[in-house]
Design an enzyme around this catalytic site. Structure first.
Site, short mmCIF file in Angstrom:
data_model
loop_
_atom_site.label_atom_id
_atom_site.label_comp_id
_atom_site.label_asym_id
_atom_site.label_seq_id
_atom_site.Cartn_x
_atom_site.Cartn_y
_atom_site.Cartn_z
N SER A 147 17.37 -35.03 34.93
CA SER A 147 16.43 -35.62 34.24
C SER A 147 16.33 -37.05 34.71
O SER A 147 17.08 -37.88 34.78
CB SER A 147 16.71 -35.84 32.60
OG SER A 147 15.90 -36.58 32.05
N HIS A 163 13.43 -32.39 35.95
CA HIS A 163 12.96 -32.40 34.49
C HIS A 163 12.35 -33.86 34.27
O HIS A 163 13.14 -35.00 34.53
CB HIS A 163 14.40 -32.39 33.70
CG HIS A 163 14.20 -32.15 32.14
ND1 HIS A 163 13.92 -31.21 31.40
CD2 HIS A 163 14.42 -33.22 31.09
CE1 HIS A 163 13.71 -31.48 30.34
NE2 HIS A 163 13.87 -32.69 30.18
N ASP A 168 10.48 -36.16 31.56
CA ASP A 168 10.41 -36.35 29.94
C ASP A 168 9.00 -37.15 29.91
O ASP A 168 8.81 -38.33 30.22
CB ASP A 168 11.46 -37.09 29.53
CG ASP A 168 12.76 -36.48 29.41
OD1 ASP A 168 12.60 -35.41 28.67
OD2 ASP A 168 13.79 -36.96 30.09
N MET A 196 6.90 -39.06 26.75
CA MET A 196 7.16 -39.38 25.32
C MET A 196 5.95 -40.33 24.91
O MET A 196 5.16 -40.80 25.59
CB MET A 196 8.26 -40.43 25.29
CG MET A 196 9.55 -39.61 25.93
SD MET A 196 11.05 -40.83 25.61
CE MET A 196 12.37 -39.90 26.29
N HIS A 215 8.83 -31.91 29.95
CA HIS A 215 9.24 -31.86 28.54
C HIS A 215 8.30 -32.82 27.76
O HIS A 215 8.57 -33.95 27.79
CB HIS A 215 10.69 -32.10 28.61
CG HIS A 215 11.36 -32.40 27.31
ND1 HIS A 215 12.55 -33.00 27.06
CD2 HIS A 215 10.98 -32.05 26.06
CE1 HIS A 215 12.83 -32.87 25.63
NE2 HIS A 215 11.69 -32.11 24.98
N MET A 275 7.31 -34.54 24.73
CA MET A 275 7.98 -35.13 23.43
C MET A 275 6.74 -35.87 22.69
O MET A 275 6.61 -37.00 22.70
CB MET A 275 9.21 -36.02 23.41
CG MET A 275 10.33 -35.23 23.78
SD MET A 275 11.81 -36.21 24.31
CE MET A 275 11.37 -36.14 26.52
N MET A 291 17.45 -28.92 22.13
CA MET A 291 17.99 -30.23 22.36
C MET A 291 19.43 -30.18 21.81
O MET A 291 19.74 -29.86 20.75
CB MET A 291 16.87 -31.17 21.64
CG MET A 291 15.57 -31.44 22.11
SD MET A 291 15.57 -32.00 23.76
CE MET A 291 16.34 -33.29 23.77
N ASP A 347 19.35 -29.51 26.79
CA ASP A 347 18.89 -30.99 27.23
C ASP A 347 19.35 -31.96 26.28
O ASP A 347 19.26 -31.87 24.97
CB ASP A 347 17.29 -31.04 27.25
CG ASP A 347 16.75 -32.46 27.64
OD1 ASP A 347 17.57 -33.12 28.31
OD2 ASP A 347 15.54 -32.65 27.38
#
Ligand code: DX5
Ligand code: ZN
Length: 222
Positions: free
Chosen positions: A7, A32, A34, A36, A65, A67, A136, A174
């Protein structure tokens, strides 16, 4: 097959290209990333510009990912900027099947994600349609938190259901994965392992990855 997915939320951004070279050299298959929105989680991280640039720098699998609320609205731009796997949150949409169809329409792998407060049963109806489930291990939004041990029960349940229905499924976990709990995580049935702190600890990427691989090899030989 067990895969590591570093990540890059834990990355030293000024050296990301060198970090990616280390991942490639060490045959780490995934990155990975993220995303957001400051609403679904109280934080911001990467977006399409970062993903586009990472795409140019490597052929590694980009494990994105999301979010974000209302993921369906954003799937197209993330597919077009070079993601290979798109994970959206079950909690962020009331149309999970539509999100899955949409991701597949763009030729990408679809992953449904659940927060620690969501039961495993929520994703079971979708296992036939997705390529991957992301469980998660922490409340999403920040790196460096401790794994919530109960989340492993969900991994066990999802793996048992997939096995008993002959569904070939990747289960990603994760948040809070460390060398100390990796064996338990693998035993529970997760096979895509996200590591932020575990991989970037003391910025000794090679050493940390080798250590995680050692635990994975030992588990595979058991
Ligand atoms: C948290 C992110 C994770 C995070 C994991 O919301 O989705 O990917 O970077 O970091 P660690 O491995 O440090 O818990
Ligand atoms: Zn993540």
């Amino acid at each position: 097959m067990i895969k590591l997915s570093p990540s890059i939320l834990a990355s030293n951004m000024m050296h990301l290209e060198d970090e990616i070279k280390i991942f490639e050299k060490m045959k780490v298959p995934y990155i990975h990333i993220d995303v957001m929105d400051g609403l679904f989680v109280p934080n911001f991280s990467f977006g399409t510009v970062a993903i586009k640039n990472i795409r140019k720098a490597t052929d590694m699998v980009l494990d994105v990912h999301l979010m974000v609320y209302d993921p369906i609205k954003n799937i197209k731009i993330f597919c077009q900027c070079g993601a290979d796997i798109i994970s959206f949150h079950f909690e962020a949409t009331n149309k999970p099947l539509k999100a899955i169809e949409y991701i597949k329409k763009y030729g990408k792998k679809a992953c449904i994600t659940i927060n620690p407060s969501t039961m495993a049963g929520a994703v079971l109806p979708y296992l036939d349609s997705v390529d991957q489930v992301l469980v998660m291990g922490v409340v999403p939004g920040f790196g460096g938190q401790g794994l919530i041990p109960e989340t492993l029960n969900k991994v066990r349940k999802i793996r048992a259901y997939a096995d008993s229905h002959n569904i070939d499924l990747d289960i990603e976990i994760d948040g809070g994965i460390l060398p100390e709990n990796l064996k338990n995580v693998l035993e529970a049935g997760a096979n895509v392992i996200v590591g932020g702190s575990a991989i970037y600890k003391d910025y000794k990427l090679e050493e940390n990855i080798e250590n995680l691989y050692k635990i994975i090899r030992e588990y595979e030989q058991e």
